[in-house]
Design a protein around this motif. Structure first.
Motif, short mmCIF file in Angstrom:
data_model
loop_
_atom_site.label_atom_id
_atom_site.label_comp_id
_atom_site.label_asym_id
_atom_site.label_seq_id
_atom_site.Cartn_x
_atom_site.Cartn_y
_atom_site.Cartn_z
N UNK A 46 0.74 -1.19 0.11
CA UNK A 46 -0.10 -0.03 0.01
C UNK A 46 1.08 1.12 -0.09
N UNK A 47 1.53 1.77 -1.14
CA UNK A 47 2.53 2.71 -1.16
C UNK A 47 2.01 3.96 -0.70
N UNK A 48 0.59 4.44 -0.60
CA UNK A 48 0.04 5.68 -0.25
C UNK A 48 -0.04 5.56 1.36
N UNK A 49 -0.17 4.47 1.90
CA UNK A 49 -0.46 4.42 3.34
C UNK A 49 -1.92 4.60 3.64
N UNK A 50 -2.31 5.07 4.82
CA UNK A 50 -3.62 5.30 5.32
C UNK A 50 -4.14 6.70 4.79
N UNK A 51 -5.32 6.52 4.54
CA UNK A 51 -6.37 7.87 4.31
C UNK A 51 -6.09 8.91 5.23
N UNK A 52 -5.61 8.59 6.55
CA UNK A 52 -5.49 9.41 7.63
C UNK A 52 -4.37 10.56 7.16
N UNK A 53 -3.41 10.40 6.68
CA UNK A 53 -2.38 11.29 6.61
C UNK A 53 -2.67 12.10 5.29
N UNK A 54 -3.58 11.89 4.66
CA UNK A 54 -4.06 12.73 3.59
C UNK A 54 -5.20 13.96 4.01
N UNK A 55 -6.04 13.37 5.02
CA UNK A 55 -6.86 14.38 5.60
C UNK A 55 -6.83 15.25 6.60
N UNK A 56 -5.89 14.90 7.58
CA UNK A 56 -5.55 15.68 9.00
C UNK A 56 -4.34 16.54 8.43
N UNK A 57 -4.67 17.99 8.49
CA UNK A 57 -3.49 18.77 8.45
C UNK A 57 -2.92 18.95 9.63
N UNK A 66 -2.37 17.11 -1.05
CA UNK A 66 -3.89 17.29 -0.86
C UNK A 66 -4.78 16.68 -1.87
N UNK A 67 -6.00 16.15 -1.53
CA UNK A 67 -6.33 15.21 -2.30
C UNK A 67 -7.64 16.10 -2.86
N UNK A 68 -8.02 16.05 -3.99
CA UNK A 68 -8.99 16.92 -4.54
C UNK A 68 -10.45 16.30 -4.15
N UNK A 69 -11.45 16.81 -4.49
CA UNK A 69 -12.90 16.36 -4.14
C UNK A 69 -13.11 15.08 -4.86
N UNK A 164 -20.12 7.25 8.24
CA UNK A 164 -20.55 8.48 8.09
C UNK A 164 -19.51 9.50 8.85
N UNK A 165 -19.44 9.05 10.10
CA UNK A 165 -18.15 9.82 10.87
C UNK A 165 -17.18 10.29 10.03
N UNK A 166 -16.35 9.07 9.56
CA UNK A 166 -15.41 9.10 8.66
C UNK A 166 -15.50 10.07 7.39
N UNK A 167 -16.59 10.05 6.97
CA UNK A 167 -16.90 10.99 5.65
C UNK A 167 -16.89 12.34 6.17
N UNK A 168 -17.52 12.74 7.22
CA UNK A 168 -17.42 13.90 7.81
C UNK A 168 -16.11 14.42 8.31
N UNK A 169 -15.26 13.43 8.59
CA UNK A 169 -13.81 14.03 8.73
C UNK A 169 -13.10 14.24 7.49
N UNK A 170 -13.27 13.30 6.58
CA UNK A 170 -12.87 13.53 5.15
C UNK A 170 -13.19 15.20 4.47
N UNK A 171 -14.63 15.40 4.51
CA UNK A 171 -14.79 16.70 4.19
C UNK A 171 -14.40 17.56 4.92
N UNK A 172 -14.26 17.62 6.47
CA UNK A 172 -13.75 18.69 7.19
C UNK A 172 -12.14 18.49 7.38
#
Length: 173
Positions: A46-57, A66-69, A164-172
């Motif tokens: 998994x070369x990109x690792x976890x989603x966490x590192x792309x959504x938490x500044x 930065x991941x686009x919409x 749903x909670x995770x989607x809120x974090x992805x958006x926020x």
């Protein structure tokens, strides 16, 4: 695995859960080691690792990428497809109980893969609710019915709440 809890029940649960799956949005278990205190899971790369590192500044594991919409949308849809497979596509329903950005791994094209099945529970497809002795999951992602039975029965919908909670974090972010 850094944390070795109990007699390896959580580890064996993860191996059993993942080995029952085959879906583009679920990690593929290539192998494992369970010798005494040595425990390891071997996944596909998994070369990109976890989603966490792309959504938490500002997080220690944060990348400058930065991941686009559009990419976030494709990730959200992929995770939903993986959950739908766990709930309806397997011979036995698999309830994950720990859907969160840290447990979503990304391959090179940002295709999401659900990982970490240590808290998962396998149950018959025809059963709509299950019983559990204690709450499972990560604070902030646990569905209300998992820690307080007066909200209703525990079911696959508990994963939908976490999603749903995770989607809120992805958006926020």
């Amino acid at each position: 695995m850094k944390e070795l809890k109990g007699n390896g029940e959580e580890f064996l649960n993860e191996v059993a859960s993942i080995s029952r799956t085959s879906h583009v949005n679920i990690v593929t278990l290539k192998g494992f080691c369970f010798e005494g205190s040595k425990r390891a899971l071997i996944y596909e790369l998994m070369p990109n690792g976890s989603l966490e590192k792309f959504i938490y500044k500002g997080s220690p594991s944060s990348s400058n990428y930065h991941l686009g919409w559009d990419t976030l949308y494709k990730i959200a849809i992929g995770i939903a497809r993986g959950l739908e497979y766990l709930h309806r596509g397997c011979n036995s329903r698999i309830l994950h109980f720990d859907i969160k950005p840290q447990n979503i791994l990304l391959v090179e094209n940002f295709c999401p893969k659900i990982s970490d099945f240590g808290l998962a529970k396998i149950c018959p497809r025809e059963k709509s609710t299950i019983s559990m002795v204690s709450a499972r999951g990560t604070t902030g992602y646990i569905a209300p019915e998992v820690f307080c039975r007066s909200f209703g029965g525990i079911s696959h919908k508990s994963n939908v709440y976490s999603y749903g909670m995770m989607i809120l974090e992805m958006v926020g972010g």
